[in-house]
Design a protein around this motif. Structure first.
Motif, PDB file in Angstrom:
ATOM      1  N   UNK A  24       0.868  -1.184   0.000  1.00 30.11           N
ATOM      2  CA  UNK A  24       0.000   0.000   0.000  1.00 30.11           C
ATOM      3  C   UNK A  24       0.898   1.223   0.000  1.00 30.11           C
ATOM      4  N   UNK A  25       0.618   2.179  -0.894  1.00 27.15           N
ATOM      5  CA  UNK A  25       1.415   3.410  -0.996  1.00 27.15           C
ATOM      6  C   UNK A  25       0.528   4.617  -0.745  1.00 27.15           C
ATOM      7  N   UNK A  26       1.079   5.581  -0.051  1.00 24.29           N
ATOM      8  CA  UNK A  26       0.414   6.852   0.177  1.00 24.29           C
ATOM      9  C   UNK A  26       1.396   7.941  -0.201  1.00 24.29           C
ATOM     10  N   UNK A  27       1.098   8.671  -1.271  1.00 19.87           N
ATOM     11  CA  UNK A  27       1.933   9.792  -1.679  1.00 19.87           C
ATOM     12  C   UNK A  27       1.515  11.008  -0.880  1.00 19.87           C
ATOM     13  N   UNK A  28       2.505  11.717  -0.365  1.00 20.75           N
ATOM     14  CA  UNK A  28       2.247  12.833   0.540  1.00 20.75           C
ATOM     15  C   UNK A  28       2.727  14.135  -0.090  1.00 20.75           C
ATOM     16  N   UNK A  34      -0.327  15.211   8.284  1.00 21.74           N
ATOM     17  CA  UNK A  34       0.395  14.123   7.632  1.00 21.74           C
ATOM     18  C   UNK A  34       0.527  12.897   8.528  1.00 21.74           C
ATOM     19  N   UNK A  35       0.866  13.100   9.788  1.00 21.50           N
ATOM     20  CA  UNK A  35       1.051  11.963  10.697  1.00 21.50           C
ATOM     21  C   UNK A  35      -0.263  11.197  10.841  1.00 21.50           C
ATOM     22  N   UNK A  36      -1.348  11.897  11.050  1.00 11.83           N
ATOM     23  CA  UNK A  36      -2.653  11.244  11.180  1.00 11.83           C
ATOM     24  C   UNK A  36      -3.065  10.513   9.913  1.00 11.83           C
ATOM     25  N   UNK A  37      -2.819  11.135   8.765  1.00 11.18           N
ATOM     26  CA  UNK A  37      -3.144  10.474   7.492  1.00 11.18           C
ATOM     27  C   UNK A  37      -2.364   9.177   7.335  1.00 11.18           C
ATOM     28  N   UNK A  38      -1.092   9.197   7.717  1.00  8.31           N
ATOM     29  CA  UNK A  38      -0.263   8.001   7.594  1.00  8.31           C
ATOM     30  C   UNK A  38      -0.718   6.910   8.557  1.00  8.31           C
ATOM     31  N   UNK A  39      -1.083   7.291   9.763  1.00  8.78           N
ATOM     32  CA  UNK A  39      -1.608   6.308  10.718  1.00  8.78           C
ATOM     33  C   UNK A  39      -2.920   5.715  10.198  1.00  8.78           C
ATOM     34  N   UNK A  40      -3.813   6.557   9.692  1.00 10.40           N
ATOM     35  CA  UNK A  40      -5.089   6.074   9.155  1.00 10.40           C
ATOM     36  C   UNK A  40      -4.863   5.119   7.982  1.00 10.40           C
ATOM     37  N   UNK A  41      -3.944   5.476   7.096  1.00 15.32           N
ATOM     38  CA  UNK A  41      -3.617   4.640   5.936  1.00 15.32           C
ATOM     39  C   UNK A  41      -3.109   3.265   6.407  1.00 15.32           C
ATOM     40  N   UNK A  42      -2.223   3.285   7.397  1.00 13.49           N
ATOM     41  CA  UNK A  42      -1.667   2.036   7.918  1.00 13.49           C
ATOM     42  C   UNK A  42      -2.732   1.235   8.657  1.00 13.49           C
ATOM     43  N   UNK A  69       5.152   3.276  15.511  1.00 13.48           N
ATOM     44  CA  UNK A  69       6.361   3.402  14.691  1.00 13.48           C
ATOM     45  C   UNK A  69       6.086   4.260  13.450  1.00 13.48           C
ATOM     46  N   UNK A  70       4.933   4.082  12.819  1.00 12.74           N
ATOM     47  CA  UNK A  70       4.571   4.942  11.692  1.00 12.74           C
ATOM     48  C   UNK A  70       4.587   6.401  12.143  1.00 12.74           C
ATOM     49  N   UNK A  71       3.973   6.680  13.285  1.00  5.38           N
ATOM     50  CA  UNK A  71       3.943   8.053  13.802  1.00  5.38           C
ATOM     51  C   UNK A  71       5.348   8.591  14.026  1.00  5.38           C
ATOM     52  N   UNK A  72       6.211   7.791  14.607  1.00  2.46           N
ATOM     53  CA  UNK A  72       7.573   8.244  14.893  1.00  2.46           C
ATOM     54  C   UNK A  72       8.365   8.505  13.611  1.00  2.46           C
ATOM     55  N   UNK A  73       8.293   7.591  12.650  1.00  2.00           N
ATOM     56  CA  UNK A  73       9.056   7.766  11.411  1.00  2.00           C
ATOM     57  C   UNK A  73       8.558   8.969  10.613  1.00  2.00           C
ATOM     58  N   UNK A  86       6.509   9.902   0.716  1.00  2.00           N
ATOM     59  CA  UNK A  86       5.682   8.718   0.496  1.00  2.00           C
ATOM     60  C   UNK A  86       5.782   7.784   1.699  1.00  2.00           C
ATOM     61  N   UNK A  87       4.660   7.128   1.985  1.00  2.00           N
ATOM     62  CA  UNK A  87       4.609   6.057   2.976  1.00  2.00           C
ATOM     63  C   UNK A  87       4.278   4.783   2.218  1.00  2.00           C
TER      64      UNK A  87
END
Length: 156
Positions: A24-28, A34-42, A69-73, A86-87
Motif C-alpha cells: 500500500x502506498x500513500x503519496x504525501x 500528515x502523521x494522522x493520514x499516515x496512521x489512518x492509511x496504515x 512506529x509509523x507516527x515516529x518515522x 511517500x509512505x
C-alpha cells in the motif's frame, strides 16, 4: 467469543495475502495532518490484512506498535527532512514493513547518549525497541532516503 467471531485469534494473522505479499502506498504533499493520514492509511491496511480487529491482546499490542512506529518515522521526516514524500506499507506472510521516503539524503541518527528523562529525542529509540529491525537506505544520487522498520508477523 464464538468460533465464528472474526476477532478470534485462531485465524491466520495475514489470511488473505497473495504469496508475494501486498503493498500500500500513500503519496504525501506536505499537507497538514500528515502523521494522522499516515496512521489512518496504515490502520486501514492492518484491517484489510486481518491484523485488526482482534480479540488477541498480543496481536492488538503489535498493531499498536506498528502505528506508533509509523507516527515516529513520519514525525521525524516532518521535523528533520522537510516532510515525507511517500509512505509504503508492505505485508508478506512473514513480515510487515514500513517505509517512509523523504528528500534528505542524511541518514537518521538516534540522539546519543540516550537519556529517558530528557524531553524529546526518543523517536528512533522507540522504533528500535518496537520494531524487529529498522534502518535507512539512500535513494541514490543524493535524492533522499528511505527510513524503514520491519515487524516479524507473529504465528497465528
Amino acid at each position: 467469543m464464538s468460533a465464528s467471531d472474526p476477532r478470534t485469534s485462531d485465524r491466520p494473522v495475514l489470511p488473505a495475502l497473495p504469496p508475494h505479499g501486498q503493498i500500500r502506498r500513500l503519496t504525501l504533499n506536505g499537507a497538514a495532518g500528515t502523521v494522522g493520514r499516515c496512521r489512518d492509511h496504515t490502520r486501514q491496511a492492518l484491517h484489510d490484512w486481518g491484523w485488526l480487529p482482534t480479540g488477541d491482546p498480543d496481536q492488538q499490542a503489535r498493531a499498536d506498535d506498528v502505528l506508533l512506529v509509523v507516527s515516529e518515522l513520519v514525525t521525524n521526516a516532518c521535523r528533520h527532512a522537510g516532510g515525507p514524500e511517500q509512505l509504503i506499507v508492505q505485508a508478506t506472510e512473514r513480515s510487515l514493513r514500513i517505509d517512509v521516503l523523504d528528500g534528505l539524503a542524511t541518514p537518521p541518527q538516534p540522539r546519543l547518549p540516550h537519556s529517558p528523562g530528557r524531553i524529546g529525542g526518543h523517536g528512533l529509540h522507540t522504533v528500535a525497541l518496537l520494531a524487529s529491525r529498522w534502518g535507512s537506505t539512500p535513494q541514490g544520487e543524493g535524492l533522499g532516503k528511505t527510513v524503514w522498520a520491519e515487524f516479524d508477523v507473529p504465528a497465528a
